[in-house]
Write a protein that holds these residues in place. Structure first.
Motif, PDB file in Angstrom:
ATOM      1  N   VAL A 255       0.853  -1.186   0.000  1.00  0.00           N
ATOM      2  CA  VAL A 255       0.000   0.000   0.000  1.00  0.00           C
ATOM      3  C   VAL A 255       0.889   1.237   0.000  1.00  0.00           C
ATOM      4  CG1 VAL A 255      -1.678   1.338   1.320  1.00  0.00           C
ATOM      5  CG2 VAL A 255      -1.910  -1.137   1.156  1.00  0.00           C
ATOM      6  N   TYR A 256       0.615   2.188  -0.898  1.00  0.00           N
ATOM      7  CA  TYR A 256       1.374   3.431  -0.978  1.00  0.00           C
ATOM      8  C   TYR A 256       0.502   4.590  -0.512  1.00  0.00           C
ATOM      9  CZ  TYR A 256       4.938   1.032  -3.723  1.00  0.00           C
ATOM     10  OH  TYR A 256       5.925   0.190  -4.146  1.00  0.00           O
ATOM     11  N   LEU A 257       1.098   5.485   0.289  1.00  0.00           N
ATOM     12  CA  LEU A 257       0.455   6.726   0.702  1.00  0.00           C
ATOM     13  C   LEU A 257       1.378   7.888   0.363  1.00  0.00           C
ATOM     14  CD1 LEU A 257      -1.074   5.958   4.230  1.00  0.00           C
ATOM     15  CD2 LEU A 257      -2.259   6.054   2.047  1.00  0.00           C
ATOM     16  N   GLU A 323      -7.788   2.030   3.347  1.00  0.00           N
ATOM     17  CA  GLU A 323      -8.947   2.778   3.861  1.00  0.00           C
ATOM     18  C   GLU A 323      -8.737   3.199   5.312  1.00  0.00           C
ATOM     19  OE1 GLU A 323     -13.723   1.966   4.693  1.00  0.00           O
ATOM     20  OE2 GLU A 323     -12.564   0.623   3.399  1.00  0.00           O
ATOM     21  N   HIS A 324      -8.172   2.302   6.131  1.00  0.00           N
ATOM     22  CA  HIS A 324      -7.967   2.618   7.545  1.00  0.00           C
ATOM     23  C   HIS A 324      -6.920   3.720   7.724  1.00  0.00           C
ATOM     24  CE1 HIS A 324      -7.876   1.928  11.868  1.00  0.00           C
ATOM     25  NE2 HIS A 324      -6.556   1.923  11.791  1.00  0.00           N
ATOM     26  N   LEU A 325      -5.828   3.653   6.997  1.00  0.00           N
ATOM     27  CA  LEU A 325      -4.786   4.671   7.150  1.00  0.00           C
ATOM     28  C   LEU A 325      -5.249   6.037   6.653  1.00  0.00           C
ATOM     29  CD1 LEU A 325      -1.528   2.731   6.179  1.00  0.00           C
ATOM     30  CD2 LEU A 325      -2.405   3.276   8.454  1.00  0.00           C
ATOM     31  N   VAL A 326      -6.002   6.066   5.576  1.00  0.00           N
ATOM     32  CA  VAL A 326      -6.535   7.349   5.088  1.00  0.00           C
ATOM     33  C   VAL A 326      -7.445   7.973   6.136  1.00  0.00           C
ATOM     34  CG1 VAL A 326      -8.105   8.360   3.398  1.00  0.00           C
ATOM     35  CG2 VAL A 326      -6.293   6.831   2.643  1.00  0.00           C
ATOM     36  N   LYS A 327      -8.305   7.147   6.722  1.00  0.00           N
ATOM     37  CA  LYS A 327      -9.206   7.654   7.767  1.00  0.00           C
ATOM     38  C   LYS A 327      -8.424   8.109   8.989  1.00  0.00           C
ATOM     39  CE  LYS A 327     -13.084   6.210  10.677  1.00  0.00           C
ATOM     40  NZ  LYS A 327     -13.993   5.078  11.033  1.00  0.00           N
ATOM     41  N   PHE A 328      -7.385   7.363   9.362  1.00  0.00           N
ATOM     42  CA  PHE A 328      -6.588   7.707  10.531  1.00  0.00           C
ATOM     43  C   PHE A 328      -5.861   9.036  10.342  1.00  0.00           C
ATOM     44  CE2 PHE A 328      -2.519   7.481  12.831  1.00  0.00           C
ATOM     45  CZ  PHE A 328      -2.978   7.326  14.124  1.00  0.00           C
ATOM     46  N   VAL A 329      -5.273   9.245   9.184  1.00  0.00           N
ATOM     47  CA  VAL A 329      -4.562  10.503   8.921  1.00  0.00           C
ATOM     48  C   VAL A 329      -5.545  11.667   8.854  1.00  0.00           C
ATOM     49  CG1 VAL A 329      -3.157  11.727   7.234  1.00  0.00           C
ATOM     50  CG2 VAL A 329      -2.646   9.346   7.767  1.00  0.00           C
TER      51      VAL A 329
END
Length: 376
Positions: A255-257, A323-329
């Motif tokens: 997964v890339y952010l 999805e979880h990391l986007v929501k967390f950030v």
């Protein structure tokens, strides 16, 4: 013996043969609840056995003399006898192929149940068995067709001539059927070189899917959206393709952010580990979160890596983690959301951004005052 009684005997024989097959089928159906071989014999051989029993009964009882004593009646009887002989060869061939498929299905059923590290070897054997039994069926059919043809005296008389011209005919057929023969050889090469197996996960023509069917001439790829991509076998020997399950089904999900420099990497790393620990899709082996690049547009690239048991689990795990990391950030560190910075003459000269904005606003108002016809 009267002709009517002969026909009656043949009818009784056929009925008795069919009744005997039906009784055997019922017994095998009961036994099939416990034994897989009996179940597969009923599945593959029922109709072939019925047909063979009826034809064999006719072949044993029927004689050309049953049609009458005249020449025409004898000729008709010989023709019927020859047709019954051909049907006998056809039904026996049908039954042999059915028995072959039933025996191999018993092995295939056991191989399907194998999971874990032995699954790759089981799928290789499944692929080879599927191809070998197709070759065996084709060979039996060719032999049966040859036996049917040589049952005619005219064909036997031409046998010597056919054998003499077999070399030339073989060369002509080989040239005409070169693509087909090439595909068949490619199919054997794929099956026995372990390059491709049933249920392998591959990427072909930028399409992701699983090998659903592998024959001597074509390969059916079941895509992720349930479409089917059919390709000739020679494609896989002449073009590169990705095989994600070549040595095992385990896959790494990535997964890339792309976020701002202010992102707290340690916090995201802790959150990622806490999330995947509760996810049933993670195989509890590998994971990491690293800063892999600084992009030309000023964003920081983070790469999260997690292992999964197979490609389907890896895809779902990637989507869940992203999805979880986007929501967390977004909820905890909104300042770390992607933003693009622009350098202006004011910022280059060291003028604070707010002061530059006020100066620009005043200049705009002054310009509006000078240009307004009502003020003049």
């Amino acid at each position: 013996m009267q002709p009517t009684s002969n026909w009656l005997i043949m009818a009784v024989s056929v009925a008795g043969a069919i009744l005997g097959v039906e009784l055997a089928r019922r017994v095998l159906s009961r036994v099939g609840r416990k034994y897989a071989l009996a179940r597969h014999l009923v599945e593959h051989c029922t109709w072939a056995t019925f047909a063979m029993a009826a034809v064999l009964a006719c072949n044993i009882v029927f004689g050309p003399w049953m049609m009458g004593d005249t020449r025409q009646e004898r000729q008709l009887g010989e023709s019927i006898d020859r047709v019954i002989g051909l049907l006998t060869i056809a039904t026996v061939t049908w039954l042999i192929i059915g028995v072959t498929y039933a025996l191999t299905d018993v092995i295939l059923d056991r191989l399907v149940l194998i999971e874990g590290e032995r699954n790759r070897r089981a799928r290789r054997i499944m692929t080879q068995i599927a191809l070998v039994r197709r070759i065996a069926a084709a060979t039996v059919i060719v032999v049966a067709v040859g036996a049917m043809l040589f049952s005619f005296p005219q064909v036997r008389a031409l046998g010597a001539g056919l054998l003499a011209s077999a070399g030339i005919a073989g060369a002509v057929v080989g040239i005409a059927a070169q693509p087909t023969i090439g595909n068949m050889l490619a199919g054997l090469q794929l099956a026995f070189s372990d390059a491709l197996r049933l249920d392998d996960v591959v990427v072909v023509e930028e399409e992701w899917g699983r090998i659903e069917e592998l024959t001597l001439t074509y390969v059916v790829l079941r895509l992720w959206d349930e479409r089917r991509l059919v390709l000739p076998v020679s494609y896989f020997t002449q073009n590169p393709f990705e095989n994600w399950t070549r040595h095992g089904s385990r896959v790494l999900a990535v997964v890339y952010l792309r976020v701002d420099w202010s992102v707290p990497v340690d916090k995201l790393r802790e959150e990622l580990y806490a999330f995947i620990q509760e996810s049933p899709l993670w195989d509890q082996k590998d994971w990491t979160l690293q800063v892999t690049d600084v992009l030309p547009n000023g964003l920081v690239e983070l790469r999260g890596l997690m292992s999964a048991a197979d490609s389907a689990s890896a895809w779902d795990l990637k989507c869940d983690v992203r999805e979880h990391l986007v929501k967390f950030v977004r909820e905890n560190y909104p300042d770390a959301l992607p933003r693009f910075r622009v350098e202006t003459p004011e910022t280059r000269a060291g003028v604070p951004w707010s002061a530059g904005r006020d100066t620009a606003a005043k200049g705009t108002q002054g310009a509006s005052g000078r240009d307004d016809p009502g003020d003049a």
